[in-house]
Design a protein around this motif. Structure first.
Motif, PDB file in Angstrom:
ATOM      1  N   THR A 103       1.151  -1.122   0.248  1.00 30.39           N
ATOM      2  CA  THR A 103      -0.099   0.110  -0.201  1.00 30.39           C
ATOM      3  C   THR A 103       0.574   1.473   0.056  1.00 30.39           C
ATOM      4  N   GLY A 104       2.018   1.040   0.903  1.00 34.65           N
ATOM      5  CA  GLY A 104       3.156   2.622   0.697  1.00 34.65           C
ATOM      6  C   GLY A 104       3.764   3.164  -0.293  1.00 34.65           C
ATOM      7  N   ARG A 156      -2.611  -5.885  -5.953  1.00 37.72           N
ATOM      8  CA  ARG A 156      -1.712  -5.323  -4.698  1.00 37.72           C
ATOM      9  C   ARG A 156      -0.103  -4.923  -5.165  1.00 37.72           C
ATOM     10  N   LEU A 157      -0.054  -6.277  -5.760  1.00 40.92           N
ATOM     11  CA  LEU A 157       1.878  -6.652  -5.687  1.00 40.92           C
ATOM     12  C   LEU A 157       2.137  -6.100  -7.206  1.00 40.92           C
ATOM     13  N   ILE A 158       0.696  -5.735  -8.338  1.00 42.49           N
ATOM     14  CA  ILE A 158       0.569  -5.782  -9.245  1.00 42.49           C
ATOM     15  C   ILE A 158       0.961  -3.562  -9.480  1.00 42.49           C
ATOM     16  N   GLY A 159       0.620  -3.384  -8.267  1.00 43.82           N
ATOM     17  CA  GLY A 159       0.462  -1.246  -7.515  1.00 43.82           C
ATOM     18  C   GLY A 159       1.692  -1.880  -7.205  1.00 43.82           C
ATOM     19  N   VAL A 184      -1.226 -14.364  -4.785  1.00 42.54           N
ATOM     20  CA  VAL A 184      -0.377 -14.931  -5.450  1.00 42.54           C
ATOM     21  C   VAL A 184       0.469 -15.529  -3.550  1.00 42.54           C
ATOM     22  N   GLU A 185       1.256 -17.259  -4.314  1.00 37.86           N
ATOM     23  CA  GLU A 185       1.720 -17.699  -2.837  1.00 37.86           C
ATOM     24  C   GLU A 185       2.860 -17.191  -2.865  1.00 37.86           C
ATOM     25  N   PHE A 186       4.243 -16.619  -2.001  1.00 35.41           N
ATOM     26  CA  PHE A 186       5.112 -15.905  -1.419  1.00 35.41           C
ATOM     27  C   PHE A 186       5.733 -17.078  -0.547  1.00 35.41           C
TER      28      PHE A 186
END
Ligand SMILES: Nc1ncnc2c1ncn2[C@@H]1O[C@H](COP(=O)(O)OP(=O)(O)OP(=O)(O)O)[C@@H](O)[C@H]1O
Ligand SMILES: [Mg+2]
Lengths: 247, 290, 322
Positions: B17-18, B144-147, B133-135
């Motif tokens: 988010t940051g 959010r990862l794309i963001g 996505v599993e990480f």
């Protein structure tokens, strides 16, 4: 009356004032001269409290005032003018001066009356109701002087109040300064106009690159080779002397 | 107490988010660094951008990520026009006037959106909105990862634009010394408008990145703008790396405060930081003033 | 202050006091009371922002403190509402002093001061919204118990008079400030802080005095609001809407003038009502007009409505003399 003791002021790496000491006798007009960037204005900010010295101190009437805020020093009786004039642009000339007068007069009517008298004295009489922002350069310099005077100071610090004025304006204002002294106000003035310094000051200090390099009556100081070199560059005193011999 | 996995997930979520916060703050800090003004309309412009994303999705079926392509230039133009024809002329170059004009703008934009869209909260129903996505042990939200990635990419691009291009040079010249810049023939009013346009372009990208996981209503910008101010003050007004670091840090703090204090109190950590930084060191914690 | 300064204020308030004698429609009185509450909050802002040049974007901090204090002291502690109202006003002054002390001592001014006040108001809003003592998000309801001793009245006219009396009192207070040493020094700080210091003005003390008075006045507006609507929650009391209202009215009416906030509040809300009548029930339409007016005022009428009136009076006078 005023004593600056070994004052030093650093701005980062720059030493604007370097171990400067000076004394101003009560009732005198003392001059502070020196080339551009010598540190004169900075020394004034130390005396008036806008900046605190990195080392050294300031005594006023025998008391150490080094840690006093500017307004406390003003209350003690030190008033300064600004080289770059700082009018209250949105106020009238009279209201500008009244802010200074309020230092010793709580009542609005008293302060306004006092402001009007001071305004008349420095020659702003016809301008009193105009907006301060409408004044000419000479008018603004007078306003600086008037506001400082309205605080009824014991010591008046004048930072180049003659700069930017034409010869006739200078002739007009010199008697005003002399009259202020006659009333018992001590004056320390920074000035580039040498003729004015010669006419007004009993004692002159010369500041160059932050150091006091000479002091004494104006005529002596002007002949001092150190002073000539500070203004005109190394070797200038020699050159001048040789030219005099040849002439 | 929470398990380490939950805390780790909160931290990573906060950082993601940051990064988007950083992108929002980037526009603000850029405008501050060059025009030396605080743009109070920043939040309202973000809201407008988010509504634009929602609108093109609902009306044209345009995917929010694809919407970056038309919306970024559109908001650049909008920002350019707003600075050139409203803020600049109306404020007569006076700082507190600018503050008031941008405040007025934010009121107008926010309430125009309210009048147009009413106060309902709207979301996008993309089919990837809830994909994860599993990480390792962590489950991360895909949008959010794309963001996160895109926000960092845009920050880098903006930084390159400023440091490598002629436009960037002109912007930096005006930021340092506008009088000197005008003497060497730079059109200061134009550069101001370009800078403001870039700030708005950042908002458009941020809006596109936010919308798949977030919602929009006419007041949403207010929440973001205070966070963005905090980031900008924290990172040092005008500093681009500061905005990125500040954004990540604030995302992190918000996420942890939310975890430990609950949603309603979560934001308080941010404001306390904001006040503290302003009071103690208004030039920012990460130093560098660009 | 002389008779000549006081007379116009007294005459204006006396004339306005007659309004309930002619108008008894509740909607109109509601509108008038609300407008007076806004005017009062704006008068508080004007003392600090208009005379002192310190633009706060967080006057909600004071409004909310006054509102919550008035409501909570009577609901939770059973204190008489009149006394609760007075304590709320003092609490507003105290909050003003604390925020002022923290920000002015750190040398914050201009945009930075605007931001920090905004942040303080937000912190208070979040706290009030989360704490149980304040009723949380549900807010506080003041029990209906209509007795004058309870600060609740049968007629809206009574409330109108109380609001009017407070506005009148602050008009007098502002008029006094304008003619006092404190006011002269406050204006000097606004115009040029360095020059003010050089002339012996204790700038920190003057600014603190201004924000303390300002906080008290705006808190009184908040207390009145709580007492009139008998309900307070965090978004009403500490919401940005009231910070914005408090800024708008003085700027539109005439920044740093005695009558500016009142004129501005009446003009804005009058226009707002007209817009709402004209445009139907489109939400936000009145605020759009407010925002537009703010921009227009900054761009074309920096001295506000009063400045425009004065200018046109002067040019008419000049035309007559010519
Ligand atoms: N606040 C400051 N920060 C950094 N450097 C400063 C500051 N004030 C003054 N200086 C530097 O200190 C030096 C002395 O400046 P000062 O203004 O005291 O000179 P001056 O003798 O009054 O010159 P002038 O005759 O031009 O008025 C200059 O090099 C100036 O740039
Ligand atoms: Mg100087």
């Amino acid at each position: 009356m005023l004593e600056v003791q070994n004052a030093t002021k650093r701005f980062g790496g720059l030493v604007a004032v370097n171990q400067a000491s000076l004394k101003v006798e009560a009732g005198s007009i003392t001059g502070l001269i020196g080339p551009n960037g010598a540190g004169k204005t900075t020394l004034f900010t130390l005396i008036s409290g806008f900046e605190k010295p990195s080392e050294g101190g300031v005594l006023f009437e025998g008391e150490d005032i080094s840690s006093d805020e500017p307004h406390v020093r003003a209350r003690r009786g030190i008033a300064r003018t600004f080289q770059i004039v700082q009018p209250f642009a949105g106020l009238s000339v009279l209201e500008n001066i009244a802010v200074g007068a309020h230092l010793r007069h709580a009542k609005r009517s008293d302060a306004l009356a006092r402001a009007e008298r001071v305004g008349q004295r420095v020659g702003l009489g016809p301008e009193l109701d105009k907006s301060a922002s409408s004044l000419t350069v000479a008018g603004r310099k007078r306003l600086e002087l008037a506001r400082a005077l309205a605080t009824e100071p014991k010591l008046l610090l004048l930072d180049e109040v003659l700069a930017g004025l034409n010869p006739s304006e200078i002739r007009d204002i010199i008697p005003v300064i002399l009259a202020i002294r006659e009333e018992g106000v001590t004056i320390l003035m920074i000035e580039h106009v040498m003729q004015a310094v010669m006419n007004l000051c009993e004692q002159v200090y010369v500041l160059a690159q932050g150091r006091i390099i000479a002091e004494g009556p104006p005529a002596d100081v002007c002949d001092d080779p150190k002073v000539i070199e500070a203004y005109l560059g190394a070797g200038a005193a020699e050159r001048l002397k040789r030219e005099k011999v040849h002439a | 107490m929470y398990s380490p996995a939950i805390i780790a997930e909160a931290v990573v979520n906060g950082l993601m988010t940051g990064a988007v916060y950083a992108l929002i703050a980037l526009g603000l800090t850029l405008v501050y660094g060059v025009l030396h003004i605080i743009n109070f309309a920043h939040g309202a412009l973000l809201t407008a951008a988010m509504f634009a994303v929602w609108l093109v999705y609902e009306a044209l079926g345009l995917d929010p990520y694809l919407a970056i392509l038309p919306l970024t230039p559109l908001f650049f133009g909008l920002g350019y026009a707003v600075q050139r024809f409203v803020i600049g002329p109306a404020s007569h170059g006076n700082d507190s006037n600018i503050l008031l004009v941008t405040l007025g703008l934010s009121i107008v934009i926010e309430n125009a959106l309210l009048a147009g869209f009413r106060s309902d909260t709207r979301t996008l129903n993309t089919d990837y909105g809830f994909q994860v996505v599993e990480f390792g042990p962590l489950l991360l939200s895909k949008p959010r990862l794309i963001g996160f990635g895109a926000a960092i990419l845009v920050t880098v691009l903006l930084w390159l634009l400023l440091s490598r291009t002629d436009t960037g040079k002109a912007i930096r010249a005006v930021a340092k010394e506008k009088f000197g810049a005008s003497l060497v023939g730079i059109d200061v009013a134009h550069v101001y408008a370009v800078t403001f346009g870039l700030g708005c372009a950042c908002l458009a990208v941020a809006a596109c990145l936010l919308m798949p996981t977030f919602y929009v209503n006419p007041r949403i910008g207010q929440a973001f703008v205070l966070v963005a101010f905090t980031i900008v003050v924290l990172g040092g007004m005008g500093s681009i790396p500061g905005a990125l670091l500040g954004g990540l840090f604030i995302g992190f703090v918000e996420s942890l405060c939310g975890l430990f204090l609950g949603d309603s109190l979560g934001q308080i950590g941010i404001f306390l930081i904001f006040i503290l930084v302003l009071l103690v060191r208004p030039t920012g914690m990460f130093g560098a003033k660009a | 202050m002389t008779f000549r300064d006081i007379a116009p204020i007294v005459v204006l308030i006396a004339l306005l006091a007659l309004v309930p004698a002619f108008i008894s429609a509740n909607t109109v009185l509601n509108f008038l009371v609300f407008t007076l509450i806004i005017a009062l909050a704006a008068q508080g802002w004007n003392i600090l922002g208009g005379f002192g040049g310190q633009f706060s974007f967080g006057h909600a901090a004071f409004f909310g403190t006054g509102a919550y204090a008035a409501a909570l002291l009577q609901v939770r502690l059973g204190i008489n509402p009149w006394i609760a109202f007075a304590i709320g006003t003092v609490a507003g002054a105290a909050v003003g002093w604390v925020i002022g002390y923290l920000s002015f001592r750190s040398g914050l001014r201009g945009s930075y001061f605007a931001l920090v006040t905004l942040a303080f108001a937000e912190v208070l809003r979040i706290l009030a919204n989360a704490a149980t003592f304040t009723g949380g998000a549900a807010g506080v309801l003041i029990k209906l118990d209509v007795r004058p001793g309870n600060f609740q009245f049968e007629s809206r006219g009574a409330f109108f008079w109380i609001a009017l009396a407070l506005v009148g009192a602050v008009l007098l207070l502002t008029g006094w400030i304008e003619r006092s040493r404190f006011g002269a020094q406050l204006v000097a700080v606004r115009e040029n802080e360095a020059a003010a210091k050089a002339l012996g003005v204790d700038t920190l003390r003057v600014k603190l005095g201004a924000i303390t008075i300002s906080g008290a006045v705006t808190a009184a507006a908040g207390g009145l609001y709580a007492q009139y609507f008998l309900y307070v929650d965090a978004n009403i009391a500490y919401g940005t809407w009231i910070s914005v209202e408090a800024i708008l009215a003085p700027i539109v009416g005439g920044l740093g003038t005695v009558f500016g906030p009142l004129v501005g509040a009446v003009a804005l809300h009058g226009l707002g009502e007209i817009t709402k009548l004209a445009a139907g029930s489109v939400p936000g339409i009145d605020l759009m007009v407010f925002g537009g007016l703010l921009i227009a005022a900054v761009a074309f009428a920096p001295a506000g409505i009063l400045g425009l009136l004065r200018r046109s009076a002067r040019s008419r006078g000049a035309a007559r003399n010519a």
